[in-house]
Design a protein around this motif. Structure first.
Motif, PDB file in Angstrom:
ATOM      1  N   ILE A 170       0.870  -1.191   0.000  1.00  0.00           N
ATOM      2  CA  ILE A 170       0.000   0.000   0.000  1.00  0.00           C
ATOM      3  C   ILE A 170       0.903   1.236   0.000  1.00  0.00           C
ATOM      4  O   ILE A 170       1.820   1.326   0.819  1.00  0.00           O
ATOM      5  CB  ILE A 170      -0.890   0.018   1.266  1.00  0.00           C
ATOM      6  CG1 ILE A 170      -1.735  -1.260   1.342  1.00  0.00           C
ATOM      7  CG2 ILE A 170      -1.767   1.265   1.305  1.00  0.00           C
ATOM      8  CD1 ILE A 170      -2.453  -1.452   2.675  1.00  0.00           C
ATOM      9  N   VAL A 171       0.624   2.161  -0.907  1.00  0.00           N
ATOM     10  CA  VAL A 171       1.351   3.435  -0.872  1.00  0.00           C
ATOM     11  C   VAL A 171       0.399   4.485  -0.310  1.00  0.00           C
ATOM     12  O   VAL A 171      -0.711   4.660  -0.825  1.00  0.00           O
ATOM     13  CB  VAL A 171       1.826   3.848  -2.287  1.00  0.00           C
ATOM     14  CG1 VAL A 171       2.460   5.239  -2.257  1.00  0.00           C
ATOM     15  CG2 VAL A 171       2.812   2.834  -2.838  1.00  0.00           C
ATOM     16  N   ASN A 215       0.079   8.388   0.354  1.00  0.00           N
ATOM     17  CA  ASN A 215       0.683   9.696   0.076  1.00  0.00           C
ATOM     18  C   ASN A 215       0.146  10.716   1.068  1.00  0.00           C
ATOM     19  O   ASN A 215      -0.911  11.307   0.855  1.00  0.00           O
ATOM     20  CB  ASN A 215       0.353  10.116  -1.361  1.00  0.00           C
ATOM     21  CG  ASN A 215       0.951   9.157  -2.363  1.00  0.00           C
ATOM     22  OD1 ASN A 215       2.159   8.963  -2.413  1.00  0.00           O
ATOM     23  ND2 ASN A 215       0.100   8.506  -3.141  1.00  0.00           N
ATOM     24  N   LYS A 231      -7.235  14.876  -0.653  1.00  0.00           N
ATOM     25  CA  LYS A 231      -8.254  14.757  -1.698  1.00  0.00           C
ATOM     26  C   LYS A 231      -9.609  15.332  -1.311  1.00  0.00           C
ATOM     27  O   LYS A 231     -10.614  15.010  -1.937  1.00  0.00           O
ATOM     28  CB  LYS A 231      -8.388  13.284  -2.080  1.00  0.00           C
ATOM     29  CG  LYS A 231      -7.076  12.715  -2.638  1.00  0.00           C
ATOM     30  CD  LYS A 231      -7.181  11.273  -3.004  1.00  0.00           C
ATOM     31  CE  LYS A 231      -7.900  11.088  -4.311  1.00  0.00           C
ATOM     32  NZ  LYS A 231      -8.059   9.644  -4.618  1.00  0.00           N
ATOM     33  N   ASN A 255     -13.905   7.619   0.755  1.00  0.00           N
ATOM     34  CA  ASN A 255     -13.177   7.714  -0.524  1.00  0.00           C
ATOM     35  C   ASN A 255     -13.950   8.500  -1.577  1.00  0.00           C
ATOM     36  O   ASN A 255     -13.369   8.945  -2.570  1.00  0.00           O
ATOM     37  CB  ASN A 255     -12.833   6.310  -1.034  1.00  0.00           C
ATOM     38  CG  ASN A 255     -11.739   5.666  -0.186  1.00  0.00           C
ATOM     39  OD1 ASN A 255     -10.883   6.354   0.354  1.00  0.00           O
ATOM     40  ND2 ASN A 255     -11.784   4.347  -0.036  1.00  0.00           N
ATOM     41  N   SER A 263      -4.553  10.288  -0.302  1.00  0.00           N
ATOM     42  CA  SER A 263      -4.469   9.379  -1.448  1.00  0.00           C
ATOM     43  C   SER A 263      -3.755   8.095  -1.039  1.00  0.00           C
ATOM     44  O   SER A 263      -2.741   8.111  -0.330  1.00  0.00           O
ATOM     45  CB  SER A 263      -3.720  10.105  -2.576  1.00  0.00           C
ATOM     46  OG  SER A 263      -2.816   9.253  -3.189  1.00  0.00           O
ATOM     47  N   MET A 264      -4.332   6.980  -1.477  1.00  0.00           N
ATOM     48  CA  MET A 264      -3.774   5.676  -1.148  1.00  0.00           C
ATOM     49  C   MET A 264      -3.846   4.789  -2.387  1.00  0.00           C
ATOM     50  O   MET A 264      -4.853   4.793  -3.077  1.00  0.00           O
ATOM     51  CB  MET A 264      -4.632   5.057  -0.039  1.00  0.00           C
ATOM     52  CG  MET A 264      -3.781   4.591   1.070  1.00  0.00           C
ATOM     53  SD  MET A 264      -4.533   3.871   2.504  1.00  0.00           S
ATOM     54  CE  MET A 264      -6.134   3.580   2.305  1.00  0.00           C
ATOM     55  N   ASP A 265      -2.796   4.041  -2.644  1.00  0.00           N
ATOM     56  CA  ASP A 265      -2.782   3.144  -3.812  1.00  0.00           C
ATOM     57  C   ASP A 265      -2.482   1.731  -3.362  1.00  0.00           C
ATOM     58  O   ASP A 265      -1.513   1.521  -2.636  1.00  0.00           O
ATOM     59  CB  ASP A 265      -1.622   3.540  -4.751  1.00  0.00           C
ATOM     60  CG  ASP A 265      -2.069   4.551  -5.749  1.00  0.00           C
ATOM     61  OD1 ASP A 265      -3.282   4.670  -5.939  1.00  0.00           O
ATOM     62  OD2 ASP A 265      -1.178   5.221  -6.315  1.00  0.00           O
ATOM     63  N   PHE A 266      -3.275   0.791  -3.814  1.00  0.00           N
ATOM     64  CA  PHE A 266      -2.938  -0.614  -3.539  1.00  0.00           C
ATOM     65  C   PHE A 266      -3.748  -1.506  -4.470  1.00  0.00           C
ATOM     66  O   PHE A 266      -4.789  -1.094  -4.996  1.00  0.00           O
ATOM     67  CB  PHE A 266      -3.230  -0.990  -2.079  1.00  0.00           C
ATOM     68  CG  PHE A 266      -4.670  -0.868  -1.669  1.00  0.00           C
ATOM     69  CD1 PHE A 266      -5.560  -1.937  -1.829  1.00  0.00           C
ATOM     70  CD2 PHE A 266      -5.157   0.314  -1.119  1.00  0.00           C
ATOM     71  CE1 PHE A 266      -6.890  -1.825  -1.439  1.00  0.00           C
ATOM     72  CE2 PHE A 266      -6.488   0.433  -0.736  1.00  0.00           C
ATOM     73  CZ  PHE A 266      -7.359  -0.635  -0.898  1.00  0.00           C
ATOM     74  N   GLU A 267      -3.237  -2.694  -4.646  1.00  0.00           N
ATOM     75  CA  GLU A 267      -4.004  -3.682  -5.402  1.00  0.00           C
ATOM     76  C   GLU A 267      -4.386  -4.767  -4.417  1.00  0.00           C
ATOM     77  O   GLU A 267      -3.505  -5.456  -3.866  1.00  0.00           O
ATOM     78  CB  GLU A 267      -3.132  -4.249  -6.525  1.00  0.00           C
ATOM     79  CG  GLU A 267      -3.992  -4.848  -7.607  1.00  0.00           C
ATOM     80  CD  GLU A 267      -3.145  -5.195  -8.822  1.00  0.00           C
ATOM     81  OE1 GLU A 267      -3.268  -6.320  -9.301  1.00  0.00           O
ATOM     82  OE2 GLU A 267      -2.353  -4.318  -9.231  1.00  0.00           O
ATOM     83  N   SER A 268      -5.649  -4.888  -4.166  1.00  0.00           N
ATOM     84  CA  SER A 268      -6.077  -5.841  -3.135  1.00  0.00           C
ATOM     85  C   SER A 268      -5.970  -7.275  -3.626  1.00  0.00           C
ATOM     86  O   SER A 268      -6.292  -7.572  -4.773  1.00  0.00           O
ATOM     87  CB  SER A 268      -7.531  -5.556  -2.764  1.00  0.00           C
ATOM     88  OG  SER A 268      -8.004  -6.591  -1.921  1.00  0.00           O
ATOM     89  N   SER A 279      -9.362   3.183   3.797  1.00  0.00           N
ATOM     90  CA  SER A 279      -9.344   4.625   3.534  1.00  0.00           C
ATOM     91  C   SER A 279      -8.412   5.266   4.556  1.00  0.00           C
ATOM     92  O   SER A 279      -8.086   4.651   5.580  1.00  0.00           O
ATOM     93  CB  SER A 279     -10.753   5.238   3.610  1.00  0.00           C
ATOM     94  OG  SER A 279     -11.262   5.176   4.912  1.00  0.00           O
TER      95      SER A 279
END
Ligand code: AHR
Length: 492
Positions: free
Chosen positions: A4-5, A7, A12, A333, A383-388, A404
């Motif tokens: 998970i990134v 930021n 947002k 979100n 902001s959060m990035d991930f591939e579940s 979130s």
């Protein structure tokens, strides 16, 4: 391992605290017994309101409360609920069990409760069986400061100063129990009624139009096109059930993984609903002036055996905790459009946060999720990035992780994470970017069984515990999120 990134420096938008709102209808034991016991009750109360319930709600920081319905709103005549209680007429609550409603809890009682809770009132007016005049007079009664028939009547009933009432709904489910209207007909009715929902003095009303049932995108399209300029908010309603077929209700407590999975799947459908209704709203309102108001959401299962089917009383388990966590993450979100959400319903009805039995009260797993997530109220979404990873059951798949994150006014970062898999833990690594983190702490709601619940005998089976399953090292938080868990991490 889920990477998970986060930021921390990419904000947002503000998460409106009203996303953490509630709903209390004259339905079953929500108002009477659940909130209001009357001043002469042996149950400890403050001016008729249950002390234990009021205290628990204050701790959870309830921001806004919707009332009097629901379907009840479109057959409620507010004038019956004011003045000396012994003179208030009775009515039949035709929607909910056919019981007699004595109107002892009315406008004054509701607004006093909101004051006690420090919550904004959100009143839903009667379009289905009420008149424009009746709605106009209700607003005047509550909010007009000057001399007028309604303001004088309020004063005669013991309230000199007007109340401040910000949120007003113009009808409820007007495609169904609120009058069985078409979208086109309701759009015209909305404009007509809303015209007379006046702003008196400083009181500026945020007008909410009755919205679509679930995925009725036509309803949203018509309302936005025909009346979008005359509204501040547009509602939608969606309940999470075991199936789309209303005849299959399923038990709230006795279920296997089959029903666990379908409930997770149906809770996650909220993401699609919010996104698609938002897209339609964007078409007519690119500046996002009109808020999406999800003023009824939550689980709807079969009533507890032996209880009145019209009272919608259901127990609440770890599964409900996951449903709450998933929804609140979705609403956070989408905070650019979702400006309020009200779980149905606050006490003793559907996915309640509190259950009562006589003088006893318990807090449900859902309560603990709201209590844990309150840190997001009015914070800035990050902001959060991930591939579940996927949670697979019987050949079907859903994402295993819902999440979130936000930063509050003191600079504290909060991340809420749900592991939807009932039997597999999840290894996570959060790469914190845009800050140098000094420390992190955590809380968790989990259980050894899918259907763990709190009862009047064992009230603390499912509750918030300290979580030490992850650690902070080199600006990364890593570790294991147990199966069927809702977790909150605080990072400073
Ligand atoms: O929350 C119970 C009912 O569900 C409400 O009265 C109605 O609006 C919805 O159909």
């Amino acid at each position: 391992m889920v990477k998970i990134v986060l930021n921390a420096d990419v904000k947002k938008g503000k998460i409106n605290k009203n996303i953490y709102g509630h709903f209390s209808e004259h339905l079953g034991r929500c108002i009477y017994e659940g909130l209001w016991v009357g001043e002469d009750s042996e149950i400890p109360n403050i001016k008729g309101f249950r002390t234990d319930v009021v205290e628990a709600l204050k701790k959870m920081k309830i921001p806004v409360l919707r009332w009097p319905g629901g379907c009840f709103a479109d057959e409620y005549h507010w004038v019956d609920g004011i003045g000396p209680k012994e003179n208030r007429p009775c009515m039949v609550n035709t929607h909910w069990g056919g019981v007699v409603e004595n109107n002892h809890f009315g406008t004054h009682e509701f607004l006093e409760l909101c004051e006690m809770l420090e919550a904004e009132p959100y009143i839903c007016g009667n379009v289905g069986s009420g008149t424009v005049h009746e709605m106009q007079q209700w607003v005047e009664y509550m909010t007009f400061d000057g001399k007028s028939p309604m303001a004088d009547l309020r004063r005669a009933n013991g309230k000199d100063e007007p109340w401040s009432v910000k949120y007003f709904g113009v009808g409820n489910e007007n495609w169904g129990c609120g009058g069985n209207m078409t979208a086109e007909f309701y759009a015209d009715q909305y404009k007509r009624y809303a015209t007379y929902v006046r702003n008196f003095g400083e009181n500026k009303i945020y007008k909410i139009a009755g919205g679509a049932s679930v995925d009725d995108y036509h309803w949203t399209e018509v309302l936005m096109k025909e009346a979008g300029k005359q509204m501040d908010g547009l509602s939608i309603h969606y309940y999470t059930r075991i199936s789309k077929d209303w005849s299959e209700q399923g038990s709230a407590t006795e279920f296997n993984e089959n029903h666990w999975f379908s409930v997770m799947q149906n809770a996650l459908f909220t993401e699609e609903l919010v996104a698609r209704h938002s897209n339609i709203m964007d078409k007519y309102d690119s500046e996002k002036k009109v808020g999406m108001i999800v003023d009824e959401w939550g689980t709807w299962f079969a009533v507890e055996p032996g209880t009145n089917p019209g009272f919608l009383y259901q127990q609440n388990t770890m599964r409900d905790a996951l449903v709450a966590g998933i929804h609140l993450n979705i609403f956070n979100n989408h905070c650019d459009r979702v400006q309020m959400a009200n779980i149905a319903q606050m006490v003793n009805v559907l996915q309640a946060v509190i259950l009562t039995e006589g003088k006893n009260m318990i807090l449900t797993p859902t309560y603990h999720v709201f209590d844990m997530y309150k840190v997001h109220q009015d914070a800035e979404l990050l902001s959060m990035d991930f591939e579940s990873p996927e949670y697979t059951y019987n050949g079907e798949k859903v994402p295993q992780l819902s999440a979130s994150s936000s930063v509050d006014s003191e600079g504290r970062i909060h991340v809420t994470l749900c592991n939807l898999n009932p039997s597999e833990d999840m290894n996570i690594d959060i790469d914190l970017r845009g800050i140098t983190a000094k420390s992190s702490t955590g809380e968790i709601i989990t259980s050894s069984t899918m259907n763990a619940k709190n009862t009047f005998e064992e009230a603390n089976n499912v509750t918030i515990k300290k979580f030490e399953g992850v650690r902070l090292e080199n600006n990364h938080i890593s570790g294991i999120i147990p199966s069927k868990a809702v977790v909150m991490l605080e990072i400073v």
